[in-house]
Scaffold this active site. Sequence first.
Site, PDB file in Angstrom:
ATOM      1  N   LYS A  34       0.832  -1.209   0.000  1.00 31.11           N
ATOM      2  CA  LYS A  34       0.000   0.000   0.000  1.00 31.11           C
ATOM      3  C   LYS A  34       0.868   1.261   0.000  1.00 31.11           C
ATOM      4  O   LYS A  34       0.652   2.173  -0.794  1.00 31.11           O
ATOM      5  CB  LYS A  34      -0.932   0.006   1.229  1.00 31.11           C
ATOM      6  CG  LYS A  34      -1.842  -1.218   1.309  1.00 31.11           C
ATOM      7  CD  LYS A  34      -2.782  -1.152   2.510  1.00 31.11           C
ATOM      8  CE  LYS A  34      -2.113  -1.225   3.862  1.00 31.11           C
ATOM      9  NZ  LYS A  34      -1.465  -2.528   4.169  1.00 31.11           N
ATOM     10  N   ARG A  76      -9.111   0.537   9.479  1.00 30.40           N
ATOM     11  CA  ARG A  76      -8.742  -0.854   9.720  1.00 30.40           C
ATOM     12  C   ARG A  76      -9.830  -1.615  10.462  1.00 30.40           C
ATOM     13  O   ARG A  76      -9.696  -2.824  10.646  1.00 30.40           O
ATOM     14  CB  ARG A  76      -7.468  -0.910  10.554  1.00 30.40           C
ATOM     15  CG  ARG A  76      -6.201  -1.191   9.714  1.00 30.40           C
ATOM     16  CD  ARG A  76      -5.058  -1.064  10.673  1.00 30.40           C
ATOM     17  NE  ARG A  76      -3.860  -1.789  10.386  1.00 30.40           N
ATOM     18  CZ  ARG A  76      -2.765  -1.223   9.872  1.00 30.40           C
ATOM     19  NH1 ARG A  76      -2.762   0.008   9.453  1.00 30.40           N
ATOM     20  NH2 ARG A  76      -1.656  -1.935   9.764  1.00 30.40           N
ATOM     21  N   ARG A 110      11.754  -6.149   4.242  1.00 32.06           N
ATOM     22  CA  ARG A 110      11.481  -4.710   4.115  1.00 32.06           C
ATOM     23  C   ARG A 110      12.488  -3.869   4.909  1.00 32.06           C
ATOM     24  O   ARG A 110      12.853  -4.210   6.031  1.00 32.06           O
ATOM     25  CB  ARG A 110      10.063  -4.429   4.623  1.00 32.06           C
ATOM     26  CG  ARG A 110       9.749  -2.953   4.687  1.00 32.06           C
ATOM     27  CD  ARG A 110       8.287  -2.686   4.636  1.00 32.06           C
ATOM     28  NE  ARG A 110       7.589  -3.021   5.862  1.00 32.06           N
ATOM     29  CZ  ARG A 110       6.274  -2.865   6.006  1.00 32.06           C
ATOM     30  NH1 ARG A 110       5.540  -2.428   4.997  1.00 32.06           N
ATOM     31  NH2 ARG A 110       5.692  -3.185   7.135  1.00 32.06           N
ATOM     32  N   ARG A 162      11.832  -2.279  10.522  1.00 33.46           N
ATOM     33  CA  ARG A 162      10.844  -1.940  11.537  1.00 33.46           C
ATOM     34  C   ARG A 162      10.799  -3.035  12.596  1.00 33.46           C
ATOM     35  O   ARG A 162      10.793  -4.214  12.267  1.00 33.46           O
ATOM     36  CB  ARG A 162       9.456  -1.817  10.885  1.00 33.46           C
ATOM     37  CG  ARG A 162       9.187  -0.429  10.343  1.00 33.46           C
ATOM     38  CD  ARG A 162       7.918  -0.376   9.540  1.00 33.46           C
ATOM     39  NE  ARG A 162       6.760  -0.997  10.170  1.00 33.46           N
ATOM     40  CZ  ARG A 162       5.533  -0.969   9.663  1.00 33.46           C
ATOM     41  NH1 ARG A 162       5.306  -0.342   8.515  1.00 33.46           N
ATOM     42  NH2 ARG A 162       4.529  -1.556  10.267  1.00 33.46           N
ATOM     43  N   ARG A 179       0.237  -9.733  13.021  1.00 37.04           N
ATOM     44  CA  ARG A 179      -0.360  -8.642  12.233  1.00 37.04           C
ATOM     45  C   ARG A 179      -1.236  -9.200  11.117  1.00 37.04           C
ATOM     46  O   ARG A 179      -2.289  -8.638  10.805  1.00 37.04           O
ATOM     47  CB  ARG A 179       0.745  -7.737  11.679  1.00 37.04           C
ATOM     48  CG  ARG A 179       1.335  -6.841  12.769  1.00 37.04           C
ATOM     49  CD  ARG A 179       2.677  -6.267  12.376  1.00 37.04           C
ATOM     50  NE  ARG A 179       2.596  -5.421  11.216  1.00 37.04           N
ATOM     51  CZ  ARG A 179       3.619  -5.234  10.367  1.00 37.04           C
ATOM     52  NH1 ARG A 179       4.773  -5.847  10.557  1.00 37.04           N
ATOM     53  NH2 ARG A 179       3.473  -4.437   9.356  1.00 37.04           N
TER      54      ARG A 179
HETATM   55  P1  AMP Z   1       1.335  -0.025   9.366  1.00 36.04           P
HETATM   56  O1  AMP Z   1       2.501   0.891   9.163  1.00 36.04           O
HETATM   57  O2  AMP Z   1       0.111   0.398   8.603  1.00 36.04           O
HETATM   58  O3  AMP Z   1       1.683  -1.474   9.158  1.00 36.04           O
HETATM   59  O4  AMP Z   1       0.939   0.118  10.906  1.00 36.04           O
HETATM   60  C1  AMP Z   1       1.840  -0.261  11.934  1.00 36.04           C
HETATM   61  C2  AMP Z   1       1.088  -0.422  13.239  1.00 36.04           C
HETATM   62  O5  AMP Z   1       0.480   0.822  13.617  1.00 36.04           O
HETATM   63  C3  AMP Z   1      -0.060  -1.417  13.202  1.00 36.04           C
HETATM   64  O6  AMP Z   1       0.383  -2.746  13.432  1.00 36.04           O
HETATM   65  C4  AMP Z   1      -0.954  -0.892  14.331  1.00 36.04           C
HETATM   66  O7  AMP Z   1      -0.428  -1.228  15.586  1.00 36.04           O
HETATM   67  C5  AMP Z   1      -0.820   0.602  14.166  1.00 36.04           C
HETATM   68  N1  AMP Z   1      -1.819   1.175  13.221  1.00 36.04           N
HETATM   69  C6  AMP Z   1      -1.586   1.814  12.043  1.00 36.04           C
HETATM   70  N2  AMP Z   1      -2.729   2.227  11.475  1.00 36.04           N
HETATM   71  C7  AMP Z   1      -3.734   1.845  12.317  1.00 36.04           C
HETATM   72  C8  AMP Z   1      -5.157   1.950  12.286  1.00 36.04           C
HETATM   73  N3  AMP Z   1      -5.798   2.550  11.262  1.00 36.04           N
HETATM   74  N4  AMP Z   1      -5.846   1.428  13.321  1.00 36.04           N
HETATM   75  C9  AMP Z   1      -5.230   0.840  14.361  1.00 36.04           C
HETATM   76  N5  AMP Z   1      -3.908   0.692  14.444  1.00 36.04           N
HETATM   77  C10 AMP Z   1      -3.153   1.189  13.438  1.00 36.04           C
END
Ligand code: AMP
Length: 214
Positions: free
Chosen positions: A12, A86, A125, A158, A169
């Site tokens: 994404k 989400r 990554r 990360r 996840r």
């Molecule tokens: P991402 O970078 O999108 O993979 O997000 C990393 C982490 O941030 C996720 O595993 C969640 O812990 C948190 N996170 C990011 N976006 C959201 C969201 N819209 N709702 C809840 N948690 C989020």
Amino acid sequence: MIILLGAPGAGKGTVAALLTGANGWRHVSTGDMLREAVKAGSPVGLQAKAYMEKGELVPDDVILGLVRERLAADGDVRYLFDGFPRTRAQAEGLDRLLAAFGARVDGVFLLEVPREVLIDRLAGRRVCRQCGAVFHVRNMPTRVEGVCDRCGGPTYQRPDDNEATVANRLDVYQRQTEELIGFYRARGLLHVVDAAGAVEATRDQIAAHLPAAM
Ligand code: AMP
């Protein structure tokens, strides 16, 4: 306003980076916003950190608060949302926020990728600590190891891209986010995109459906 939907590792953020810029679309990643908050040690960051480390979702009200602030500050909704919404509560909250700004969800793109490809992408990554650019040790390596091609900052893995957290996840995605596919399909907004191949191919499938007027 566009939503990019898909599991962690679906690409994404990478495809959003290709779609933004020239045509005025802005890439808004709630994950990036949260990582910045954690780095800055802000109250939101302190609240979010433990959830992120475990691969759990940060509470909906925290996320909706962040998005509301961002919308109010920008006053512009030509957003490509990456990683948001989400949950169903976030999707409903987003509708309410957009209505207040006289906007709506114009399209939702579901990036489909087989699980084994997701795991490989997440394990390899690397992300720039400075500008957030995303690379992959094999599929998209930096020209100089450990140095971002875009800004020269240091790249890192990360902490939530480790094997155990990745598995959680992906499960959290299946449990809490996948229901949004039906939610948006029922409203006629969903486009399914094959995102298992090169990012340019994913971009082209999305670009073909972006609202021309925006
Ligand atoms: P991402 O970078 O999108 O993979 O997000 C990393 C982490 O941030 C996720 O595993 C969640 O812990 C948190 N996170 C990011 N976006 C959201 C969201 N819209 N709702 C809840 N948690 C989020």
